[in-house]
Design a protein around this motif. Structure first.
Motif, PDB file in Angstrom:
ATOM      1  N   SER A 312       0.409  -0.960  -0.091  1.00 63.03           N
ATOM      2  CA  SER A 312      -0.194   0.054   0.017  1.00 63.03           C
ATOM      3  C   SER A 312       1.217   1.388  -0.030  1.00 63.03           C
ATOM      4  O   SER A 312       0.475   2.111   0.152  1.00 63.03           O
ATOM      5  CB  SER A 312      -0.925  -0.210   1.528  1.00 63.03           C
ATOM      6  OG  SER A 312      -0.418  -0.295   2.112  1.00 63.03           O
ATOM      7  N   ASN A 518      -4.230  -4.175  -1.674  1.00 65.74           N
ATOM      8  CA  ASN A 518      -4.266  -2.636  -1.131  1.00 65.74           C
ATOM      9  C   ASN A 518      -5.912  -2.475  -1.329  1.00 65.74           C
ATOM     10  O   ASN A 518      -6.796  -3.149  -2.127  1.00 65.74           O
ATOM     11  CB  ASN A 518      -3.434  -1.913  -1.685  1.00 65.74           C
ATOM     12  CG  ASN A 518      -3.190  -1.624  -3.215  1.00 65.74           C
ATOM     13  OD1 ASN A 518      -3.871  -1.156  -3.419  1.00 65.74           O
ATOM     14  ND2 ASN A 518      -2.126  -1.799  -3.909  1.00 65.74           N
ATOM     15  N   TYR A 519      -6.345  -1.977  -0.172  1.00 67.35           N
ATOM     16  CA  TYR A 519      -7.561  -1.094  -1.467  1.00 67.35           C
ATOM     17  C   TYR A 519      -7.973  -0.542  -1.952  1.00 67.35           C
ATOM     18  O   TYR A 519      -8.784  -0.628  -3.115  1.00 67.35           O
ATOM     19  CB  TYR A 519      -8.070  -0.182   0.275  1.00 67.35           C
ATOM     20  CG  TYR A 519      -9.794  -0.124   0.754  1.00 67.35           C
ATOM     21  CD1 TYR A 519     -10.723  -0.637   0.371  1.00 67.35           C
ATOM     22  CD2 TYR A 519     -10.261   1.815  -0.456  1.00 67.35           C
ATOM     23  CE1 TYR A 519     -12.001  -0.717   0.646  1.00 67.35           C
ATOM     24  CE2 TYR A 519     -11.601   1.367  -0.101  1.00 67.35           C
ATOM     25  CZ  TYR A 519     -12.599   0.662   0.087  1.00 67.35           C
ATOM     26  OH  TYR A 519     -13.544   1.013  -0.520  1.00 67.35           O
ATOM     27  N   GLN A 520      -7.065   0.820  -2.143  1.00 67.62           N
ATOM     28  CA  GLN A 520      -7.377   1.279  -3.627  1.00 67.62           C
ATOM     29  C   GLN A 520      -6.799   1.097  -5.110  1.00 67.62           C
ATOM     30  O   GLN A 520      -7.449   1.407  -6.013  1.00 67.62           O
ATOM     31  CB  GLN A 520      -6.591   2.663  -3.634  1.00 67.62           C
ATOM     32  CG  GLN A 520      -6.843   2.912  -1.992  1.00 67.62           C
ATOM     33  CD  GLN A 520      -6.634   4.524  -2.027  1.00 67.62           C
ATOM     34  OE1 GLN A 520      -6.249   5.780  -2.536  1.00 67.62           O
ATOM     35  NE2 GLN A 520      -4.809   4.641  -0.893  1.00 67.62           N
ATOM     36  N   GLN A 522      -4.014   0.285  -5.881  1.00 67.56           N
ATOM     37  CA  GLN A 522      -3.182   2.101  -6.275  1.00 67.56           C
ATOM     38  C   GLN A 522      -2.088   1.232  -7.690  1.00 67.56           C
ATOM     39  O   GLN A 522      -1.992   2.739  -8.506  1.00 67.56           O
ATOM     40  CB  GLN A 522      -1.803   1.914  -5.081  1.00 67.56           C
ATOM     41  CG  GLN A 522      -2.797   1.986  -3.936  1.00 67.56           C
ATOM     42  CD  GLN A 522      -1.615   2.519  -2.915  1.00 67.56           C
ATOM     43  OE1 GLN A 522       0.149   2.308  -2.903  1.00 67.56           O
ATOM     44  NE2 GLN A 522      -2.170   2.188  -1.464  1.00 67.56           N
ATOM     45  N   THR A 538      -8.104  -7.075  -5.441  1.00 71.89           N
ATOM     46  CA  THR A 538      -7.484  -6.545  -4.312  1.00 71.89           C
ATOM     47  C   THR A 538      -7.594  -6.836  -3.359  1.00 71.89           C
ATOM     48  O   THR A 538      -8.912  -8.102  -3.089  1.00 71.89           O
ATOM     49  CB  THR A 538      -8.080  -4.263  -3.564  1.00 71.89           C
ATOM     50  OG1 THR A 538      -9.600  -4.710  -3.751  1.00 71.89           O
ATOM     51  CG2 THR A 538      -7.376  -3.797  -4.969  1.00 71.89           C
TER      52      THR A 538
END
Lengths: 568, 288
Positions: A312, A518-520, A522, A538
Motif C-alpha cells: 500500500s 491494498n484497498y485502492q 494503486q 485487491t
C-alpha cells in the motif's frame, strides 16, 4: 492425500516457544537434501509472547508462494489451535501440545504429543522442536536421517547437542507409530546449480553490496531492521560506513550527505519511517543526489500492521515528497529478485544521479528460500559520471544529466534544495524553474532498461501482479493455464519508469488485471493514468494472496466480462 | 547579488550580523587552508534554511563546496558528508530557529558521537526570513508577529543546552568581532570532535540588539556581551558550566573537552573488523 508432492506445515503458538525457528528448520533441512522450500512468518510486535505463527512449504519442485492450505498444523496452545484449525485442509493433521483440549469437529484429525516432556528426556529442554520434526518426518514420509544429517552438520563439533537433538527426533517419530503419512514428497530432485538459502532482506542487502554499496545509515523498524543489522556487521572496513541513526530523518539526511560526498549510499525503512523521509527524498530529487531508499512495506497507515504484509505504499513511493516529482521505483517479486533489485537500484541511482526507491514487503523480507545462487559476475556495478574539469563549473547548466563534482575535487558548487540556477544558487526566475524541472524529469529516460516477463503475448486480457504478489500470481496463472483460460501474463519489477516496450504492449490490451494487496488498487490506478485499461484485484487482510482464490477471481472477472459483452 | 553570481538576488538587510559571520568563516577557512595546506575544495559548508543558510551562496573569493538543504536538517547532512569522506573539513551554518527549534533533535546525537564538524550558529533571536516570528532564543514576554500577547515560553539558553548535551567544544561570540570569531571557528575546525560556535548576530529589521550587546556604560547599561576572565580554563567543565549559566553573550571559548576521540577515529579503529568481508565471501555464507 498420500502421494501429493508438496506439503505446508504451520507452527502456531506463543513467541518464544520456538515457533519462529521451526519453519526455517524444516525448510533448511529439506532444501539441504534437495527439496525446494520457502517460509512465511508473522510475528507479534512484542519482545516475548504474543500469538506467532510461521509456516514452511516444501515440495519436489520450486515453490513461489506460501501455499493455500495447511497440511499439518502444530499448535502449541489452545488459542493457536482455535485460530488456525480452519486453515487445515480436509485430511490434514493437527499435532497438539497436551495443554490443548481439542473439541473435535467432524473429520478433524489430531494427535496430542507431549513435546516439552519428551524434550526433557533428551537432556536438552530446547529440543522440543526436534520432537516435532521427528513426528513430522512420519507424516510427510521423509526419512528421519535427512533431519539427523542436517542436525549433525548444523551443530558440528557439539556432540552433546547433536545426541540430544537426534534423541528428540527419535522420540517424536516413536509417537507416530500408529499414524500414516499424509504426504509423500518422493525422492528429492536436487537442482544441478549452486543454491543459496536466504531471506529477502538479506538478498536485498547482498544485491546492494554487489553493486558497490559503501555507506549505510538506518533506524530500526519492522520489517526492515535485518538490513540495518546485516550492514552494521558486514559493511565495515576502509571506506565503508554503516551506522544506526537517531531517527529516519537523520538517516535520510546522512545518506544525502554521503551521496553528495561521492558514496554509494542507502537506507532501509518501512512505512512510518518512509513518511518521515519524504522531505529528504524531495531534496535528493531537487539537488540531484544519488541514493537508495528501501521501503519494506507493512500494513498502514500510521503504525498500521507492523508485522503483516501489504502493498500500500506504491503511491508514496512514486511521490514521496511534495512538489513536482516522480521517483524511480523497483519492486522485487521474489527472493531472487530482491538481490537483483538491490543491485539495480544502486546502479540506477548512480546512472541518473538521483534517489531510487525499492519497494519490498514483509512477506518477502522474512521469506527464507532456496534460490539459485546469485551470480556476482553478472552484476555490473555502474559508476557515477564525476566531473574532472577545472573550477567555475556550472553543475546544473546542461539540459540533461551532467558530470557531478565531488567535494575534494574540482567544480565546487552548491547542491541546493531550493530551485536553483546553473551554479546552484537559489533563484525564483521562471526560466530556471522550467529548465531545472525538465532536466530532472528528463533524466528518467536513462532508466528505460528494465526487463519484463511475457507469456501468451497475443491474449487480449493479461494478468499483471507486482511486487510480492508475483509468486501467488504465477501460481494462479499456472492454474488458469491448466484450465485453458484465455489470459496472458506480464510482469516487471521496474514500476517506474516501466519498460517502454511493456507499456506499449499494455496499452494495446483490452483488460489488464492487477492483483495487489491494498484497498485502492494503486498500481492499477497508475496504469490507467498511463492509458492502460487496468483493473485491480485487491486484498487487504495483511496476508498474501492464495493462488487458488486469485485464479477464481480472475475467472469470475473474465466470465463477468464475457457476459457483459453479450449484454452490450 | 554575490561576487561570483550577479544574477543571484538574495540580500541580507543592511547591518545584518550575518555579514560579520560570513567574513569570519572566510577568514577561518583561509587560515585553515594555509595552516594545513589543504585546498579550498576540501571545505564543505552545509547550510540550513533561513537568512543564515543563504551564507553559503554569499561567500566571497575561492568557493568551497556547499549543500543548502532543508530546514532543520543541516546536522544529519553533515553527518553523511563527514563520514562519507572524513578528510573533508565540514562546517555547518544555521540559525537559532533552524538549529534550536526544528533541528534541535539532531544536536544531542552528534554530541554523543563527537561528530567532527564545526557548527556556526547565527542567533538573531527571531525568524527573520518569514518576517519576525518568535524563536527559541526570543526573550520571554516579547511581542512578535507570532506572539501577539507576549511570548509565553522561557527563552532557551543555548550554551547551557550544549553543555548538557555533551558538546565537546563550545564557543560564544558576537558578529561585530569577525577576527575573534574566526579564531573560535578555526579552533573548532581543529578540535577533533563536535564544535559549536554560537554567535549573537543581530537582525536589524526584526530584533536589533546591537545596543544591548554593546551596552552603554556611561548610562549604567551593562553590555549583554561580556569578555571571559583571563584565567578562564575551558577544559574545566565546572568553570564552563558557570559561564554558560550566567547568560548574556560571553566572548570566547567556553568549553573544550580534549579527552574524547572523534567519531571517525572510533569508526576507523574497527576497520580491521571488515577483513574477509568481501562480497563473494559474504554471499557464500548463504550457500546451501
Amino acid at each position: 492425500m498420500a502421494g501429493q508432492t508438496e506439503f505446508v506445515v504451520r507452527f502456531a503458538g506463543e513467541g518464544g516457544q520456538g515457533v519462529v525457528t521451526a519453519a526455517e528448520f524444516v525448510a533448511r533441512a529439506a532444501t539441504a537434501v534437495g527439496y525446494h522450500a520457502l517460509t512465511f512468518a508473522t510475528f507479534p510486535s512484542q519482545i516475548l509472547g504474543g500469538p506467532t505463527w510461521t509456516q514452511a512449504r516444501v515440495a519436489r519442485d520450486p515453490v513461489k508462494s506460501p501455499g493455500d492450505a495447511v497440511d499439518i498444523l502444530v499448535a502449541f496452545n489452545d488459542y493457536a489451535y482455535q485460530e488456525h484449525r480452519v486453515d487445515v485442509r480436509e485430511g490434514g493433521m493437527i499435532l497438539l501440545d497436551p495443554s490443548v483440549s481439542p473439541d473435535l469437529a467432524a473429520g478433524e484429525r489430531t494427535i496430542v504429543i507431549p513435546f516439552d516432556e519428551l524434550a526433557k528426556k533428551t537432556g536438552e529442554s530446547r529440543a522440543a522442536n526436534m520432537v516435532v520434526m521427528g513426528a513430522l518426518s512420519k507424516l510427510i514420509n521423509m526419512p528421519l536421517d535427512y533431519f539427523k544429517q542436517f542436525v549433525s552438520a548444523r551443530f558440528a563439533g557439539r556432540e552433546k547437542v547433536i545426541t540430544a537433538n537426534h534423541m528428540g527426533l527419535d522420540l517424536g517419530l516413536a509417537e507416530m507409530a500408529e499414524t500414516d503419512a499424509i504426504a509423500d514428497l518422493g525422492e528429492p530432485d536436487k537442482p544441478g546449480y549452486r543454491q543459496s538459502f536466504i531471506k529477502g532482506n538479506d538478498a536485498l542487502s547482498m544485491g546492494a553490496l554487489a553493486a558497490g554499496l559503501n555507506f549505510y545509515v538506518g533506524y530500526p523498524i519492522s520489517p526492515a531492521t535485518p538490513v540495518l543489522l546485516y550492514m552494521e556487521r558486514n559493511l565495515v572496513g576502509e571506506g565503508k560506513f554503516a551506522y544506526q541513526a537517531s531517527s529516519e530523518i537523520e538517516a535520510i539526511g546522512a545518506i544525502l550527505g554521503a551521496g553528495f560526498a561521492g558514496k554509494k549510499a542507502m537506507t532501509a525503512t518501512s512505512g512510518p519511517g518512509f513518511t518521515l523521509m519524504g522531505e529528504g527524498l524531495g531534496l535528493a530529487w531537487m539537488a540531484e543526489i544519488p541514493l537508495v531508499v528501501i521501503d519494506v512495506q507493512r500494513g498502514g497507515p500510521a503504525t498500521g500492521l507492523p508485522t503483516k504484509t501489504e502493498q500500500s505504499d506504491l503511491m508514496q513511493a512514486l511521490s514521496p515528497a511534495h512538489g513536482d516529482s516522480r521517483f524511480p521505483v523497483i519492486a522485487p517479486g521474489s527472493v531472487e529478485e530482491c538481490f537483483q533489485a538491490g543491485a539495480a537500484a544502486l546502479n540506477w541511482a548512480e546512472r541518473y544521479q538521483g534517489p531510487v526507491i525499492v519497494l519490498s514487503e514483509h512477506s518477502l523480507a522474512e521469506r527464507a528460500q532456496n534460490i539459485r545462487k546469485p551470480d556476482l559476475g553478472a552484476v555490473k556495478a555502474e559508476r557515477r559520471s564525476v566531473y574532472t574539469g577545472s573550477n567555475g563549473y556550472l553543475r546544473y547548466e546542461a539540459a540533461e544529466l551532467s558530470p557531478m563534482p565531488i567535494p575534494g575535487g574540482p567544480g565546487a558548487y552548491v547542491a541546493n534544495g531550493s530551485e536553483h540556477d546553473p551554479y546552484g544558487d537559489t533563484t525564483h526566475l521562471p526560466r530556471h524553474h522550467i529548465h531545472m524541472t525538465e532536466r530532472r524529469f528528463g533524466k528518467l529516460a536513462l532508466l528505460g532498461d528494465g526487463s519484463y516477463e511475457s507469456k501468451r503475448a497475443d491474449a487480449s486480457a493479461v494478468l499483471m501482479p507486482w511486487g510480492g504478489s508475483k509468486g501467488s500470481g504465477e501460481e494462479a496463472y499456472a492454474l488458469l493455464e491448466a484450465e485453458g483460460v484465455e489470459i496472458g501474463w506480464r510482469y516487471t519489477m521496474f514500476l517506474n519508469p516501466l519498460p517502454p516496450a511493456l507499456l506499449e504492449e499494455l496499452r494495446e490490451k483490452e483488460l489488464v488485471l492487477v492483483p495487489e494487496l491494498n484497498y485502492q488498487g494503486q498500481f492499477a490506478g497508475v496504469l490507467r493514468s498511463l492509458g492502460v485499461k487496468a483493473e485491480a484485484l485487491t486484498q487487504y487482510t495483511g496476508l498474501p494472496f492464495k493462488a487458488g482464490e486469485l485464479a477464481q477471481r480472475v475467472k469470475d472477472r473474465l466470465g463477468a466480462g464475457a457476459k457483459q459483452a453479450v449484454k452490450v | 547579488m554575490s561576487a561570483k553570481n550577479p544574477e543571484y538576488d538574495f540580500k541580507w538587510c543592511p547591518g545584518c550580523g550575518d555579514f560579520g559571520v560570513r567574513r569570519a568563516l572566510e577568514f577561518a577557512m583561509q587560515d585553515y587552508m594555509v595552516k594545513y595546506e589543504t585546498p579550498m575544495a576540501n571545505n564543505v559548508v552545509v547550510a540550513g534554511i533561513g537568512c543564515s543558510g543563504n551564507l553559503v551562496h554569499l561567500l566571497e573569493g575561492e568557493q568551497p563546496f556547499g549543500f543548502h538543504g532543508i530546514h532543520g536538517r543541516a546536522l544529519p547532512i553533515s553527518l553523511g558528508v563527514k563520514m562519507g569522506n572524513p578528510d573533508l573539513n565540514v562546517v555547518v551554518v544555521a540559525g537559532d530557529g533552524d538549529f534550536l527549534s526544528i533541528g534541535m533533535e539532531h544536536i544531542a546525537p552528534q554530541a554523543a558521537r563527537n561528530l567532527n564538524v564545526t557548527t556556526v550558529v547565527m542567533d538573531n533571536g527571531v525568524y527573520g526570513l518569514t518576517k519576525g516570528q518568535s524563536s527559541p532564543t526570543t526573550e520571554a514576554e516579547a511581542v512578535t508577529s507570532s506572539t501577539p500577547y507576549g511570548k509565553m515560553e522561557a527563552a532557551v539558553n543555548p550554551l547551557e543546552l550544549y553543555m548538557a548535551m555533551g558538546v565537546s567544544y563550545v564557543a560564544s561570540g558576537y558578529s561585530s568581532k569577525p577576527r575573534d570569531l574566526a579564531s573560535y571557528i578555526l579552533q573548532g575546525m581543529e578540535h577533533p570532535g563536535f564544535s559549536i560556535v554560537h554567535v549573537a548576530s543581530p537582525c536589524t529589521t526584526y530584533n536589533d540588539t546591537y545596543a544591548q550587546l554593546k551596552g552603554n556604560p556611561s548610562k549604567g547599561i551593562e553590555p549583554m556581551a561580556w569578555a571571559l576572565p583571563d584565567d578562564h580554563d575551558p577544559t574545566d567543565r565546572a568553570q564552563a558550566q558557570r559561564v554558560a549559566d550566567r547568560g548574556g553573550v560571553p566572548l570566547g571559548i567556553v568549553y573544550h573537552d580534549t579527552t574524547r576521540p572523534a567519531f571517525e577515529a572510533r569508526i576507523s579503529a574497527i576497520a580491521d573488523r571488515g577483513e574477509g568481508k568481501d562480497v563473494a565471501t559474504l554471499l557464500s555464507a548463504f550457500d546451501l
